[in-house]
Design an enzyme around this catalytic site. Structure first.
Site, short mmCIF file in Angstrom:
data_model
loop_
_atom_site.label_atom_id
_atom_site.label_comp_id
_atom_site.label_asym_id
_atom_site.label_seq_id
_atom_site.Cartn_x
_atom_site.Cartn_y
_atom_site.Cartn_z
N ARG A 107 0.85 -1.19 0.00
CA ARG A 107 0.00 0.00 0.00
C ARG A 107 0.88 1.24 0.00
O ARG A 107 1.79 1.35 0.82
CB ARG A 107 -0.87 0.05 1.27
CG ARG A 107 -1.86 -1.05 1.37
CD ARG A 107 -2.90 -0.75 2.43
NE ARG A 107 -2.37 -0.34 3.72
CZ ARG A 107 -3.13 0.06 4.72
NH1 ARG A 107 -4.44 0.12 4.60
NH2 ARG A 107 -2.59 0.39 5.87
N THR A 111 -1.42 7.45 -0.13
CA THR A 111 -2.74 7.33 -0.76
C THR A 111 -3.49 6.08 -0.32
O THR A 111 -4.69 5.95 -0.55
CB THR A 111 -2.60 7.25 -2.29
OG1 THR A 111 -1.89 6.04 -2.60
CG2 THR A 111 -1.81 8.44 -2.85
N ASP A 203 1.13 -3.78 12.03
CA ASP A 203 1.51 -4.15 10.66
C ASP A 203 1.82 -5.65 10.61
O ASP A 203 2.82 -6.11 11.19
CB ASP A 203 2.74 -3.33 10.24
CG ASP A 203 3.06 -3.53 8.78
OD1 ASP A 203 3.04 -2.55 8.02
OD2 ASP A 203 3.33 -4.69 8.36
N ASP A 206 5.32 -6.70 9.17
CA ASP A 206 6.42 -6.43 10.10
C ASP A 206 6.43 -7.41 11.25
O ASP A 206 7.48 -7.88 11.69
CB ASP A 206 6.32 -4.99 10.63
CG ASP A 206 6.72 -3.96 9.59
OD1 ASP A 206 7.41 -4.33 8.62
OD2 ASP A 206 6.33 -2.79 9.74
C1 PRP Z 1 -0.84 -4.97 4.36
C2 PRP Z 1 -1.60 -6.29 4.44
C3 PRP Z 1 -2.49 -6.23 3.24
C4 PRP Z 1 -2.79 -4.76 3.12
C5 PRP Z 1 -4.19 -4.54 3.61
O1 PRP Z 1 0.20 -5.07 3.45
O2 PRP Z 1 -0.79 -7.43 4.47
O3 PRP Z 1 -1.87 -6.72 2.05
O4 PRP Z 1 -1.85 -4.07 3.94
O5 PRP Z 1 -4.55 -3.22 3.45
P1 PRP Z 1 -5.70 -2.77 2.45
O6 PRP Z 1 -6.88 -3.66 2.70
O7 PRP Z 1 -5.96 -1.34 2.88
O8 PRP Z 1 -5.19 -2.84 1.05
P2 PRP Z 1 1.23 -3.85 3.21
O9 PRP Z 1 0.71 -2.92 2.19
O10 PRP Z 1 1.58 -3.24 4.54
O11 PRP Z 1 2.49 -4.57 2.56
P3 PRP Z 1 3.52 -5.60 3.21
O12 PRP Z 1 2.76 -6.90 3.43
O13 PRP Z 1 4.55 -5.74 2.18
O14 PRP Z 1 4.00 -5.02 4.50
N1 URA Z 2 -2.15 -3.67 6.98
C1 URA Z 2 -1.69 -4.16 8.16
O1 URA Z 2 -0.71 -4.91 8.21
N2 URA Z 2 -2.34 -3.78 9.27
C2 URA Z 2 -3.41 -2.98 9.26
O2 URA Z 2 -3.97 -2.68 10.33
C3 URA Z 2 -3.86 -2.49 8.02
C4 URA Z 2 -3.21 -2.86 6.89
#
Ligand code: PRP
Ligand code: URA
Length: 212
Positions: A107, A111, A203, A206
């Protein structure tokens, strides 16, 4: 929240117990990884109860009997990178032959729009049930984009499995893809101004991979 026909929210004490520990900021990376896997296994049992089967003849020591087994290539799991990877072993515990496709998505922090950066799907995914894995359904943007992509390559039967969802994410996904069956372990209260689920768990990527 409005009710949606294709949304199942598990309300099981064993899952609730594991999610309580998962949320705790003191939970270690190792425990977090194990819990995500265990919760996914519990979710898989119910989410795949309509998986296609075929009849086979089995010879027991006493007689031949007609039995049912899951058809080959019935399911392809599609983790959204990174956090969806934490759910893969959980499905494989019950469904070791499920093939795996990967969709890389992050994400944009400003935005909250999903950005795709990688995609590799197994051949023939169109003939199986595609199950998108992502522990967090926040705005729903990542899941919607992943499912848009799967439909574009011809997938007809798609399910989404997420551990924690915000009402905003369920609404967005159910309205964008009303044909997709959505399975969620628990429904949280809301999103904060940064798009994080409250109370949530922070997160997921993480916490799974120890990157912060
Ligand atoms: C997190 C999570 C989802 C997304 C959910 O990933 O694992 O993929 O956010 O959010 P949304 O419903 O608003 O799209 P992130 O973008 O943090 O990426 P990452 O797994 O690489 O940390
Ligand atoms: N992605 C995450 O990992 N945690 C949240 O709470 C929202 C999006």
């Amino acid at each position: 929240m409005q009710e949606y026909k294709n949304v199942t929210i598990f309300d099981h004490p064993l899952i609730r117990h594991k999610i309580a520990i998962l949320r705790d900021e003191k939970t270690t990376t190792k425990q977090f990884r194990e819990l995500v896997e265990e919760i996914t296994t519990l979710m898989t049992y119910e989410s795949l109860k309509d998986v296609p089967t075929k009849k086979i003849i089995v010879k027991t020591p006493l007689e031949e009997t007609e039995q049912s087994v899951v058809v080959d290539n019935a399911v392809t799991i599609v983790p959204i990178l990174r956090a969806g990877l934490g759910m893969v072993n959980g499905v494989h515990q019950l469904f070791p032959t499920a093939r795996v496709g990967h969709i890389g998505m992050y994400r944009d922090e400003e935005t909250l729009e999903p950005k795709e950066y990688y995609c590799k799907l197994p051949e023939g995914i169109q003939d199986s049930i595609a199950v998108v894995l992502d522990p967090m359904l926040a705005t729903g943007g990542s899941a919607i984009a992943a499912i848009d992509y799967l439909k574009k390559v011809g997938c007809k039967r798609i399910k989404q499995m997420s551990i924690i969802a915000a009402p905003e994410g369920i609404k967005a996904l159910a309205e964008a893809h009303p044909d997709v069956e959505i399975y969620v372990s628990t429904l949280d209260r809301e999103l904060n101004e940064n798009g994080y689920i409250l109370p949530g768990l922070g997160d997921a990527g993480d916490r799974l991979f120890g990157t912060k």
